[in-house]
Design a protein around this motif. Structure first.
Motif, PDB file in Angstrom:
ATOM      1  N   GLN A   1      -2.722  43.783  42.137  1.00  0.00           N
ATOM      2  CA  GLN A   1      -3.699  41.999  42.451  1.00  0.00           C
ATOM      3  C   GLN A   1      -2.498  41.795  43.482  1.00  0.00           C
ATOM      4  OE1 GLN A   1      -2.879  40.256  38.866  1.00  0.00           O
ATOM      5  NE2 GLN A   1      -4.282  39.374  38.552  1.00  0.00           N
ATOM      6  N   VAL A   2      -2.258  40.829  44.520  1.00  0.00           N
ATOM      7  CA  VAL A   2      -1.680  40.279  45.822  1.00  0.00           C
ATOM      8  C   VAL A   2      -0.786  39.489  45.338  1.00  0.00           C
ATOM      9  CG1 VAL A   2      -1.559  39.303  47.975  1.00  0.00           C
ATOM     10  CG2 VAL A   2      -3.287  40.474  47.369  1.00  0.00           C
ATOM     11  N   ILE A   3       0.446  39.281  45.031  1.00  0.00           N
ATOM     12  CA  ILE A   3       0.914  39.028  43.553  1.00  0.00           C
ATOM     13  C   ILE A   3       2.270  38.513  45.102  1.00  0.00           C
ATOM     14  CG2 ILE A   3       1.338  40.810  42.101  1.00  0.00           C
ATOM     15  CD1 ILE A   3       3.958  41.923  42.323  1.00  0.00           C
ATOM     16  N   GLY A   4       2.528  38.186  46.342  1.00  0.00           N
ATOM     17  CA  GLY A   4       3.779  37.059  46.518  1.00  0.00           C
ATOM     18  C   GLY A   4       3.726  37.975  48.636  1.00  0.00           C
TER      19      GLY A   4
ATOM     20  N   TYR B   1       4.105  35.060  43.836  1.00  0.00           N
ATOM     21  CA  TYR B   1       2.711  33.999  44.333  1.00  0.00           C
ATOM     22  C   TYR B   1       2.609  33.371  42.116  1.00  0.00           C
ATOM     23  CZ  TYR B   1       1.184  35.498  48.795  1.00  0.00           C
ATOM     24  OH  TYR B   1       0.987  35.144  50.061  1.00  0.00           O
ATOM     25  N   GLU B   2       2.431  32.401  42.250  1.00  0.00           N
ATOM     26  CA  GLU B   2       2.748  31.320  41.320  1.00  0.00           C
ATOM     27  C   GLU B   2       0.986  32.571  41.034  1.00  0.00           C
ATOM     28  OE1 GLU B   2       1.453  27.121  39.335  1.00  0.00           O
ATOM     29  OE2 GLU B   2       3.538  27.055  40.534  1.00  0.00           O
TER      30      GLU B   2
ATOM     31  N   SER C   1      -6.612  38.117  44.252  1.00  0.00           N
ATOM     32  CA  SER C   1      -7.557  39.646  44.654  1.00  0.00           C
ATOM     33  C   SER C   1      -7.942  39.495  45.289  1.00  0.00           C
ATOM     34  CB  SER C   1      -8.232  39.387  43.687  1.00  0.00           C
ATOM     35  OG  SER C   1      -9.899  40.128  43.896  1.00  0.00           O
ATOM     36  N   LEU C   2      -7.473  41.071  46.352  1.00  0.00           N
ATOM     37  CA  LEU C   2      -7.745  41.844  47.154  1.00  0.00           C
ATOM     38  C   LEU C   2      -9.096  41.713  47.833  1.00  0.00           C
ATOM     39  CD1 LEU C   2      -5.609  42.596  49.244  1.00  0.00           C
ATOM     40  CD2 LEU C   2      -6.141  44.938  48.369  1.00  0.00           C
TER      41      LEU C   2
ATOM     42  N   VAL D   1       5.669  40.179  55.170  1.00  0.00           N
ATOM     43  CA  VAL D   1       4.676  41.721  54.139  1.00  0.00           C
ATOM     44  C   VAL D   1       3.962  40.809  53.191  1.00  0.00           C
ATOM     45  CG1 VAL D   1       4.716  43.360  53.358  1.00  0.00           C
ATOM     46  CG2 VAL D   1       5.731  43.574  55.134  1.00  0.00           C
ATOM     47  N   VAL D   2       2.946  40.983  53.239  1.00  0.00           N
ATOM     48  CA  VAL D   2       1.947  40.102  52.493  1.00  0.00           C
ATOM     49  C   VAL D   2       2.258  41.942  51.303  1.00  0.00           C
ATOM     50  CG1 VAL D   2       0.000  39.475  51.169  1.00  0.00           C
ATOM     51  CG2 VAL D   2       0.310  38.903  53.262  1.00  0.00           C
ATOM     52  N   VAL D   3       1.840  41.339  49.581  1.00  0.00           N
ATOM     53  CA  VAL D   3       2.438  42.742  48.904  1.00  0.00           C
ATOM     54  C   VAL D   3       1.474  42.863  47.954  1.00  0.00           C
ATOM     55  CG1 VAL D   3       3.930  43.536  46.832  1.00  0.00           C
ATOM     56  CG2 VAL D   3       5.351  42.300  48.847  1.00  0.00           C
ATOM     57  N   TYR D   4       0.778  43.532  48.205  1.00  0.00           N
ATOM     58  CA  TYR D   4      -0.681  44.281  47.239  1.00  0.00           C
ATOM     59  C   TYR D   4       0.553  44.973  46.066  1.00  0.00           C
ATOM     60  CZ  TYR D   4      -4.939  46.961  45.620  1.00  0.00           C
ATOM     61  OH  TYR D   4      -5.115  46.948  44.426  1.00  0.00           O
TER      62      TYR D   4
END
Length: 122
Positions: A47-50, A101-102, A106-107, A37-40
């Protein structure tokens, strides 16, 4: 296979802090091959954070799901009850391993998409 989920920032950050080990959903993806799962983080973060690996997906009546997940839900019982009001089935995605994510993404620029209402396959 990966799926993108829109998650409220307060809950998204709890996932990466390790205090929320389940992500609750009223509907779940139909493809059984989804394992990431990619988290927005939705507004105001946007932002997509991880991302996180899926350990398991629980599916049952809300009362049973709460009993199985309440210790690591990251939410209150009141919030849970309100979210699943009038639902016969509740879904809980059990989080296995997270990767924050470091540099958030951006979506629009990195994924060429708009925020999904529920989820989107990547």
């Amino acid at each position: 296979m990966k799926v993108l989920l829109s998650i409220k920032p307060e809950f998204a950050f709890k996932i990466f802090e390790g205090t929320k080990r389940f992500e609750f959903r009223k509907a779940i993806f139909k493809n059984p091959d989804v394992n990431i799962v990619v988290v927005y983080a939705s507004s105001p973060v946007q932002q997509v954070i991880g991302e996180f690996e899926i350990e398991d997906i629980l599916s049952c009546n809300p009362e049973s799901i709460w009993e199985q997940t309440k210790q690591q839900s990251g939410i209150t019982k009141d919030f849970f009850d309100e979210y699943f009001a009038d639902r016969e089935i509740a879904y809980a995605i059990k989080i296995k391993r997270t990767k924050r994510y470091e540099n958030p993404l951006s979506l629009k620029e990195d994924f060429h998409m708009v925020p999904p209402q529920s989820y989107a396959y990547l």
